[in-house]
Design a protein around this motif. Structure first.
Motif, PDB file in Angstrom:
ATOM      1  N   VAL A   1       3.044  -8.346  12.376  1.00 14.00           N
ATOM      2  CA  VAL A   1       3.972  -7.936  11.310  1.00 14.00           C
ATOM      3  C   VAL A   1       3.225  -7.926   9.980  1.00 14.00           C
ATOM      4  N   LYS A   2       2.467  -8.983   9.708  1.00 11.93           N
ATOM      5  CA  LYS A   2       1.707  -9.066   8.451  1.00 11.93           C
ATOM      6  C   LYS A   2       0.677  -7.944   8.344  1.00 11.93           C
ATOM      7  N   ARG A   3       0.148  -7.505   9.489  1.00 19.87           N
ATOM      8  CA  ARG A   3      -0.863  -6.439   9.482  1.00 19.87           C
ATOM      9  C   ARG A   3      -0.221  -5.049   9.422  1.00 19.87           C
ATOM     10  N   GLY A   4       1.113  -4.999   9.487  1.00 19.35           N
ATOM     11  CA  GLY A   4       1.819  -3.730   9.354  1.00 19.35           C
ATOM     12  C   GLY A   4       2.015  -2.950  10.641  1.00 19.35           C
ATOM     13  N   ILE A   5       1.764  -3.575  11.778  1.00 21.80           N
ATOM     14  CA  ILE A   5       1.884  -2.894  13.071  1.00 21.80           C
ATOM     15  C   ILE A   5       3.317  -2.984  13.613  1.00 21.80           C
ATOM     16  N   PHE A   6       3.928  -4.148  13.445  1.00 19.73           N
ATOM     17  CA  PHE A   6       5.296  -4.397  13.911  1.00 19.73           C
ATOM     18  C   PHE A   6       6.190  -4.707  12.731  1.00 19.73           C
ATOM     19  N   GLU A   7       7.487  -4.559  12.975  1.00 20.75           N
ATOM     20  CA  GLU A   7       8.512  -5.085  12.094  1.00 20.75           C
ATOM     21  C   GLU A   7       9.573  -5.702  12.984  1.00 20.75           C
ATOM     22  N   MET A   8      10.318  -6.634  12.433  1.00 21.93           N
ATOM     23  CA  MET A   8      11.388  -7.278  13.181  1.00 21.93           C
ATOM     24  C   MET A   8      12.708  -6.634  12.771  1.00 21.93           C
ATOM     25  N   ALA A   9      13.581  -6.439  13.747  1.00 25.86           N
ATOM     26  CA  ALA A   9      14.883  -5.826  13.490  1.00 25.86           C
ATOM     27  C   ALA A   9      15.937  -6.561  14.305  1.00 25.86           C
ATOM     28  N   ASP A  10      17.195  -6.404  13.910  1.00 26.79           N
ATOM     29  CA  ASP A  10      18.283  -6.993  14.681  1.00 26.79           C
ATOM     30  C   ASP A  10      18.418  -6.270  16.011  1.00 26.79           C
ATOM     31  N   ASP A  11      18.645  -7.024  17.053  1.00 19.76           N
ATOM     32  CA  ASP A  11      18.882  -6.454  18.371  1.00 19.76           C
ATOM     33  C   ASP A  11      20.233  -5.745  18.351  1.00 19.76           C
ATOM     34  N   PRO A  12      20.293  -4.466  18.691  1.00 19.38           N
ATOM     35  CA  PRO A  12      21.575  -3.753  18.663  1.00 19.38           C
ATOM     36  C   PRO A  12      22.586  -4.311  19.663  1.00 19.38           C
ATOM     37  N   ASP A  13      22.107  -5.013  20.701  1.00 14.77           N
ATOM     38  CA  ASP A  13      23.004  -5.586  21.706  1.00 14.77           C
ATOM     39  C   ASP A  13      23.448  -6.994  21.375  1.00 14.77           C
ATOM     40  N   ASP A  14      22.704  -7.682  20.502  1.00 16.01           N
ATOM     41  CA  ASP A  14      23.032  -9.063  20.152  1.00 16.01           C
ATOM     42  C   ASP A  14      22.456  -9.348  18.767  1.00 16.01           C
ATOM     43  N   GLY A  15      23.304  -9.303  17.752  1.00 21.52           N
ATOM     44  CA  GLY A  15      22.868  -9.474  16.369  1.00 21.52           C
ATOM     45  C   GLY A  15      22.227 -10.812  16.066  1.00 21.52           C
ATOM     46  N   ARG A  16      22.364 -11.789  16.964  1.00 22.49           N
ATOM     47  CA  ARG A  16      21.737 -13.101  16.742  1.00 22.49           C
ATOM     48  C   ARG A  16      20.252 -13.075  17.069  1.00 22.49           C
ATOM     49  N   ILE A  17      19.808 -12.029  17.755  1.00 21.92           N
ATOM     50  CA  ILE A  17      18.432 -11.948  18.236  1.00 21.92           C
ATOM     51  C   ILE A  17      17.674 -10.884  17.451  1.00 21.92           C
ATOM     52  N   ARG A  18      16.413 -11.174  17.171  1.00 21.74           N
ATOM     53  CA  ARG A  18      15.523 -10.211  16.513  1.00 21.74           C
ATOM     54  C   ARG A  18      14.622  -9.596  17.574  1.00 21.74           C
TER      55      ARG A  18
ATOM     56  N   VAL B   1      11.230  -6.724  18.348  1.00 24.62           N
ATOM     57  CA  VAL B   1      10.010  -6.147  17.802  1.00 24.62           C
ATOM     58  C   VAL B   1      10.131  -4.624  17.827  1.00 24.62           C
ATOM     59  N   GLN B   2       9.766  -4.006  16.716  1.00 23.61           N
ATOM     60  CA  GLN B   2       9.705  -2.550  16.641  1.00 23.61           C
ATOM     61  C   GLN B   2       8.382  -2.152  16.018  1.00 23.61           C
ATOM     62  N   LEU B   3       7.902  -0.991  16.423  1.00 26.92           N
ATOM     63  CA  LEU B   3       6.694  -0.457  15.808  1.00 26.92           C
ATOM     64  C   LEU B   3       7.018   0.093  14.429  1.00 26.92           C
ATOM     65  N   THR B   4       6.118  -0.142  13.492  1.00 28.46           N
ATOM     66  CA  THR B   4       6.205   0.508  12.181  1.00 28.46           C
ATOM     67  C   THR B   4       5.627   1.914  12.331  1.00 28.46           C
ATOM     68  N   ALA B   5       5.636   2.678  11.265  1.00 28.37           N
ATOM     69  CA  ALA B   5       5.003   4.009  11.294  1.00 28.37           C
ATOM     70  C   ALA B   5       3.527   3.854  11.659  1.00 28.37           C
ATOM     71  N   MET B   6       2.865   2.827  11.098  1.00 31.82           N
ATOM     72  CA  MET B   6       1.461   2.568  11.427  1.00 31.82           C
ATOM     73  C   MET B   6       1.314   2.227  12.907  1.00 31.82           C
ATOM     74  N   GLY B   7       2.173   1.346  13.399  1.00 31.55           N
ATOM     75  CA  GLY B   7       2.127   0.954  14.802  1.00 31.55           C
ATOM     76  C   GLY B   7       2.369   2.126  15.731  1.00 31.55           C
ATOM     77  N   ASP B   8       3.288   3.018  15.346  1.00 34.91           N
ATOM     78  CA  ASP B   8       3.570   4.182  16.173  1.00 34.91           C
ATOM     79  C   ASP B   8       2.376   5.138  16.201  1.00 34.91           C
ATOM     80  N   ALA B   9       1.723   5.315  15.057  1.00 37.77           N
ATOM     81  CA  ALA B   9       0.526   6.175  15.013  1.00 37.77           C
ATOM     82  C   ALA B   9      -0.589   5.565  15.868  1.00 37.77           C
ATOM     83  N   MET B  10      -0.731   4.251  15.801  1.00 38.90           N
ATOM     84  CA  MET B  10      -1.733   3.554  16.605  1.00 38.90           C
ATOM     85  C   MET B  10      -1.405   3.720  18.091  1.00 38.90           C
TER      86      MET B  10
END
Length: 162
Positions: free
Chosen positions: A73-90, A92-101
């Motif tokens: 996350v600090k390196r810009g590859i991932f970001e954390m997001a709320d789980d659409p199925d359970d808002g209590r859980i975070r 992992v999602q790719l950032t634009a950088m992570g998706d390009a990688m």
């Protein structure tokens, strides 16, 4: 080195792909990924995005996986997001950088696979793909017979007082 244990060449093959992938990504200007970061990235690609599920799959502690994810996350590859199925859980999602990688990594892996054709033959690559894509089922529990009772022998010998 030849081995009759299938697990050894399977691991060597994985390491060959991972080394080729990491070296090629670095050559393309992407940051170096450690083996744990690479493993987490592969799980995210397989849509295993809950940190607890990644930890369970990798047989690592949740803390180790969370630490790896936070570094990414600090390196810009991932970001954390709320789980659409359970808002209590975070998750992992790719950032634009992570998706390009990821896109570059997919191209590299395809080229690595193609580079095997002159090395092991098109039939060898096809057979390897077919064998690894086959449904192996649940891993069996292997019961050792009397010849393979190393754990029991060790326990008996280690309980002896000198």
């Amino acid at each position: 080195m030849q081995s009759y244990y299938l697990i050894v060449p399977l691991m060597a093959g994985f390491e060959w792909f991972d080394e080729g992938l990491q070296n090629s990504l670095r050559e393309a200007g992407w940051p170096h990924l450690t083996r744990p970061e690479s493993m987490v990235m592969m799980h995210v690609q397989m849509n295993i995005v809950r940190p607890a599920d990644i930890a369970r799959s990798l047989r690592l502690t949740r803390q180790a996986v969370h630490s790896t994810i936070q570094t990414m996350v600090k390196r810009g590859i991932f970001e954390m997001a709320d789980d659409p199925d359970d808002g209590r859980i975070r998750i992992v999602q790719l950032t634009a950088m992570g998706d390009a990688m990821r896109r570059d990594a997919r191209t590299i892996v395809e080229q690595l696979t193609e580079s095997l054709v002159p090395r092991i033959g098109a039939d060898g690559v096809a057979a390897l793909r077919a064998a690894l894509d086959a449904d192996w089922g649940t891993p069996p529990l292997v019961k050792l017979d009397q010849k393979g009772q190393g754990a029991e022998e060790f326990r008996r010998s280690s309980n002896k007082n000198p």
